[in-house]
Every structure is written in C-alpha cells, then in structure tokens.
Design a protein around this motif. Structure first.
Motif, PDB file in Angstrom:
ATOM      1  N   PRO A  78       0.805  -1.279   0.025  1.00 19.56           N
ATOM      2  CA  PRO A  78      -0.123   0.042  -0.014  1.00 19.56           C
ATOM      3  C   PRO A  78       0.879   1.227   0.056  1.00 19.56           C
ATOM      4  CG  PRO A  78       0.010  -0.841   2.175  1.00 19.56           C
ATOM      5  CD  PRO A  78       0.862  -1.752   1.294  1.00 19.56           C
ATOM      6  N   PRO A  85      -2.742   2.924  -2.479  1.00 16.31           N
ATOM      7  CA  PRO A  85      -3.117   2.601  -1.021  1.00 16.31           C
ATOM      8  C   PRO A  85      -4.193   1.522  -0.753  1.00 16.31           C
ATOM      9  CG  PRO A  85      -4.150   4.765  -1.700  1.00 16.31           C
ATOM     10  CD  PRO A  85      -3.429   4.182  -2.922  1.00 16.31           C
ATOM     11  N   TYR A 141      -5.171  -0.910   1.623  1.00 17.37           N
ATOM     12  CA  TYR A 141      -4.958  -1.220   2.649  1.00 17.37           C
ATOM     13  C   TYR A 141      -5.832  -2.376   3.273  1.00 17.37           C
ATOM     14  CZ  TYR A 141      -1.563   2.375   3.702  1.00 17.37           C
ATOM     15  OH  TYR A 141      -0.530   3.466   3.516  1.00 17.37           O
ATOM     16  N   PHE A 179      -6.192  -7.806   5.078  1.00 18.20           N
ATOM     17  CA  PHE A 179      -5.158  -6.515   5.262  1.00 18.20           C
ATOM     18  C   PHE A 179      -4.210  -7.175   4.199  1.00 18.20           C
ATOM     19  CE2 PHE A 179      -6.505  -6.113   9.810  1.00 18.20           C
ATOM     20  CZ  PHE A 179      -7.419  -5.056   9.696  1.00 18.20           C
ATOM     21  N   HIS A 198       0.661  -0.777   8.993  1.00 20.52           N
ATOM     22  CA  HIS A 198      -0.275  -0.944   7.962  1.00 20.52           C
ATOM     23  C   HIS A 198      -1.774  -1.282   8.580  1.00 20.52           C
ATOM     24  CE1 HIS A 198       2.922  -2.038   4.723  1.00 20.52           C
ATOM     25  NE2 HIS A 198       2.939  -0.679   4.987  1.00 20.52           N
ATOM     26  N   LYS A 212      -3.331   1.845   9.978  1.00 20.29           N
ATOM     27  CA  LYS A 212      -3.597   2.566   9.136  1.00 20.29           C
ATOM     28  C   LYS A 212      -4.902   2.163   8.467  1.00 20.29           C
ATOM     29  CE  LYS A 212      -2.811   5.876   6.152  1.00 20.29           C
ATOM     30  NZ  LYS A 212      -3.071   7.400   6.391  1.00 20.29           N
ATOM     31  N   ALA A 213      -5.049   0.666   8.280  1.00 22.65           N
ATOM     32  CA  ALA A 213      -6.163   0.360   7.443  1.00 22.65           C
ATOM     33  C   ALA A 213      -7.590   0.405   8.422  1.00 22.65           C
ATOM     34  CB  ALA A 213      -6.074  -1.189   7.203  1.00 22.65           C
TER      35      ALA A 213
END
Length: 599
Positions: free
Chosen positions: A115, A140, A142, A153, A173, A176-177
């Motif tokens: 991503p 991106p 994610y 993910f 990650h 962020k997701a």
C-alpha cells in the motif's frame, strides 16, 4: 458465477470501500495514456480479483501479466509494475529492465507500491541504477473485502516478520487500515487488545487519531462500537487443529485462495483431461452461504435432503398434473440445481479424505494433545511420523501443537526430536527449527504449562458436542472450542476485567481503552449480557445492532470465522461481528511460513 463477492447484505457499506479501491487502480491506468503492460506481483493478482474484473483493466488499455523471473513479451512501450514493498520483487523488476536495455528496447517504466513505498526497496532500484528510469507512486490498498463480513489486510508474512524477523512494519499498515475504516464509519469508541502486536496497534491507532483526527461529533453514532484486537500468538493451538466446518475443511484439503478453490475439472463432473476448474466460494452462492459454517458431518446430510427433495419434486411433476404456480415453484427450485450439484461434487471429494484411517487417527491425536493428559502417547506418535518421513508440514503442525500445549518440551525430548527431524528431513532445515524456536513454537520447557488451567477455566473441551444442532462454538472442531473465540466472547460481553488473571497466563500484555471524545460518554459503553435489546447504545440509527470489529494479527482460520458467526447469531450478543485479519490461514500455511532451507 462471479468471483467478486456481492456485498449487498454486508453489515457495513463494504461496497463503497471496494469501489474506492477499484477507483485507485483505475485512476493509475487512466493517468498513463495509451496501451500499457500491467505487471502484477502474483500475490496481489489474487487480491485484485476480489476488487476489479480483468475485462475492466483491459478496457483501460492494460495488458495484464504476472511478475516472475522470466522476462515477458509485450509490444507495449509503457510498463506499469503493481507490487508489494518486498526486496525480492525489486530484484525481479531490475532484471527485467536490464534485459530490456541489453536488447536496446526503450520503454517508460512505472512502479506503484501497495500500500506504500519503502526506502529499502527504492535503495535497491538505486543500487541497480534503474531508479532514475522509473516513475514511482503508491496505490493505497490497505484492506480488501473478501466477503460480507470478512476483511483482509493481505499481509501474509506479518506473523513471521513480527516474531522471527523483528520487522513490525505490518503493524503500522494494520493501524492505518483501521484508521481508514474509521474515516468511513466513525471513530470506534471502545478498543480492547490482547498480545504484544495488538497492544502496539492500539497505541499507533491512538497516535494516528491525534495526528489525523476522525471527527467525534455528538450527532454521529459510530457504526462500529467496539474493536477487539488479538494476536495469533495468543492462541496457536486453534490453527494447528484440523478444521471440521465445511469451509474450513475445503481450505484444509483444497486450499481456498481469494475466495475460490482450483481443482481437477473431473471432480466437478468434467472430462478427465487433467484440466483445472476454478470454483468460487462466497456468499453470492446461496447454498454455500447456508452450509459453509456447518460441521462437515452435518453438511452431507443437508445436501442429501436437498437432493432427495428435488428428486421427489421431479417425480410429482411427471406423475401428477400441476397448477401453473406449482410449475413456477418447480422451475425456481431447478435454478438451484447447479449449486446443489457443485457442492455434492465437492463434498464427495472431501469425504474420500475424511473417511481415511490416517485422517481419523490424526484427529484423534490432535484431541489427545489438546486434552494434555497423555504426554508419552503423543511423543511416540510424533516420533513415528518423523521416522516414517511423513510430509514435513504434517509433522510440524502436530509438533507445534504439542510444544504449545506443554509450554515446550523437556530438554531431553526437545533435543531428541530436533535431532531426528534433521536426520529425516535434512540438515538444511536447521533454519526452519531456528525460526520455530524464535517464534516460541518449538522450544525447551522452562516452566510448568498453563494450558490445563486455561483449558478448564475457559471450558475449551466440550464433551458430547452436538454437531447437527450446535449450542456451543466447540462444534467447529467437534469438541474443542477455539481459545481465541472464547476470549473474544468474554471481551465483547464483559471486557477484560473479569478474566484479568487468566489473561496473564497467555502470551503478551492486554489493554482496554475508551477513545478520547467518548471517555465521558457512558452511552457508548459496551454493557454486558443480554441487556442489549433495551440498550440503545448498541443500536445504530436504523435500529440494527451496532458492530464489533474483531481483528486477528497473524491470521485467522475459517473455523474461527464460523465460530464468530455462530456467536453473532446468539441471543444476548450485544453486537453483530465483522472479522478482519492480516490473512486467512490454516495449520499448513502457518507452518509453511517458518520453513526455510539453509543455502
């Protein structure tokens, strides 16, 4: 039937999430004018198949190829690489470009990292002197919806990276997701985490909220009320056991990849010409949705009943005169015939494996290990497997299960099995054993095992499990209730406090927080027990139950997803559950991530 699952009945608006991901990919293609060759890293290719159809990529001028060591043939002058940030993939791309240069081919090269880009990857491009020839960007992606209540993910190596390599990039990650989900569905008020990685993700999530806040306006009731984060490390017993739900068993024996199995066409009633057939498995298939979470033993009965009922309908049709509405009903039923045939073929294929004495003996041994009452019998069984040189992954699965339930093996037993493994499978597997030791999965015993206490306190062994009419999650393993799901059940209904002492017996710290903006608002508390029906805080605007998002860091099995669906359907469960994970695993795929040969 399309492999891209329908998401119309998802408890969250996952279609908008998927549309956004599709838009990201198509925007990249639109911005590069004319025909181009889209070279996708094979792992991402599977993920893309859940978002966008190949025909749509072609409409945007893309000729699709999979990235591998061999240079590909194309007339396109523009080459777009869509890859994860992995060093080995960079080396493949560099070799492609060097190959083009040696032939005097002049092309425009684009590389989009999924991503996000990584400094280490760009360093390789610089060292190989190709960095200046490339346009570099990010795509991106994610989180990918795999089905109506399952998100991935797509971080297959997260578990090994965190525990063995000490690389925790994947945790950023994951946070962020989840933060991206919050921008779509509101800030999640309650966060409960168990395990080192999970507690860290909860901390990163809080930091992201400070740096890039999601609004916590009083007007908006968040769609997700509670976030439960759990490390795979907390429960390594469950994935090492053989799953006995229909979907779990399909994964164990045929391996489900991106919502489909690939098998010999002859199994599905096709000609015996060695060709493969791809069979999609998601909730768009109504019959699969009905039987996927059932114990396989019962699935066979359900399919038999459906086939018998259809046969009876056909007999009635040919022997008695029917009204127009009865004819219409019969034709409607006929539409489900391809689905019934498909699953009868698959079930028949599974039955040939599940009826073998070797399969049944293995199940017995798993139960004996989990019951933790016959150390010597289990030890001798594993020793014999090694001496017979049974497939390495079969041995590693039982060995991990044996070691985890005993908090390791006494030094004498540990050294002996280690030596025998290397003799049988080759000394190059010293790296494999080293990886397992670093991950705490095959170790020397240094203290008494906590497993008997955990097993009894959480009632993980359930005698006389009713697999046809289950009243407990233990039906998914015919008598063993997944430890992870028992913990999640407690966390959702009552929080961690009542089981604080028990949590100390399991790997890693735990945390429980109420997010800023909700700290003083008790209406967002997750109140325990069956009171949910009158508790408005568990309802979103249109009267549905609010959601709990359960995140597994290091992988989740289909059997655990089935157990969570079962929990979600129970009277008194305050929330509807949706599952997210780094990836979907079984014991084989998990053990395989640790296999590494020296040299």
């Amino acid at each position: 039937m399309a492999q891209i699952p329908k998401l119309d009945n998802a408890p969250l608006n996952l279609s908008s999430l998927r549309d956004q991901s599709r838009k990201e990919i198509l925007t990249i293609l639109k911005n590069i004018r004319g025909n181009k060759c889209l070279v996708v890293d094979p792992k991402l290719g599977g993920s893309l198949s859940l978002i966008v159809q190949t025909s749509l990529l072609k409409e945007h001028g893309a000729e699709v190829r999979h990235l591998n060591a061999d240079p590909f043939q194309t007339d396109c002058t523009k080459v777009v690489y869509l890859v994860r940030s992995q060093l080995d993939l960079m080396k493949l791309i560099c070799s492609h470009i060097h190959n083009d240069s040696s032939k005097g081919l002049q092309r425009e090269y684009y590389i989009y990292f999924v991503p996000r880009r990584a400094v280490a990857c760009e360093k390789i491009l610089e060292e190989e002197k190709v960095h200046h020839m490339m346009t570099i960007g990010e795509c991106p992606l994610y989180v990918i919806p795999c089905d109506e209540d399952v998100l991935s993910f797509e971080l297959d190596l997260a578990y090994k990276e965190c525990l063995v390599d000490g690389d925790t990039t994947s945790l950023w990650h994951i946070a962020k997701a989840i933060h991206k989900l919050e921008f779509s569905f509101g800030l999640i008020p309650n966060v409960r985490a168990k395990g080192k990685s999970s507690v860290r993700v909860a901390d990163i999530l809080d930091r992201m909220q400070v740096e890039e806040p999601v609004s916590t306006s009083d007007m908006v009731v968040p769609e997700i009320n509670t976030l439960i984060l759990i490390d795979r490390e907390v429960d390594m017993v469950t994935p090492m056991c053989t799953q006995l739900t229909y979907e779990g068993l399909l994964d164990e024996l045929l391996r489900i990849n991106n919502g489909a199995v690939e098998i010999d066409a002859s199994i599905m009633g096709g000609p015996q010409d060695g060709k493969k057939a791809k069979v999609p498995l998601n909730s768009s298939d109504k019959l699969f949705k009905e039987i996927r979470d059932l114990n396989f033993e019962f699935v066979v009965q359900v399919l038999r009943q459906k086939a018998t009922s259809m046969k009876q309908d056909y007999t009635d049709m040919t022997t008695t005169s029917q009204t127009v509405s009865e004819l219409k009903d019969f034709v409607r039923k006929l539409n489900s015939l391809p689905e019934i045939t498909r699953h009868i073929n698959l079930a028949q294929h599974l039955s040939t494996s599940t009826s073998k004495p070797s399969f049944l003996a293995r199940l017995d041994m798993e139960h004996t290990i989990v019951e933790a009452e016959s150390f010597d019998i289990c030890f001798v069984y594993i020793e014999e497997m090694i001496h017979k040189q049974e497939p390495l992954l079969n041995v590693l699965r039982l060995l991990i299960l044996f070691s985890v339930t005993n908090s390791g093996l006494p030094k004498r037993n540990f050294d002996y099995l280690r030596r025998e493994l290397l003799h049988s499978y080759g000394f190059e597997h010293m790296a494999t054993l080293s990886n397992l030791e670093k991950a705490g999965l095959f170790i020397k015993q240094e203290s008494k095992s906590n497993w008997p206490i955990i097993k009894n306190d959480l009632q993980l062994i359930v005698e006389d499990t009713n697999t046809a009419n289950p009243i407990d999650i233990s039906y998914v393993f015919s008598g063993y209730a997944p430890l992870s799901v028992r913990l999640i059940d407690k966390a959702i209904r009552h929080g961690w406090r009542p089981i604080k002492q028990l949590l100390k017996l399991l790997p890693g710290p735990h945390s429980e927080t109420k997010r800023s903006g909700f700290a003083s608002n008790t209406s967002f508390d997750s109140l325990p027990g069956a009171a949910y029906s009158t508790n408005k805080s568990h309802r979103v605007g249109d009267g549905r139950r609010s959601l709990a998002l359960v995140v597994f860091i290091g992988g989740v099995t289909y059997a655990e997803i089935s157990a969570l669906r079962f929990l979600s359907s129970q009277e008194g469960m305050p929330h509807e559950l949706i599952v997210a994970s780094t990836n979907i695993v079984n014991g084989h795929s998990m053990a395989d991530t640790f296999v590494e040969k020296l040299g």
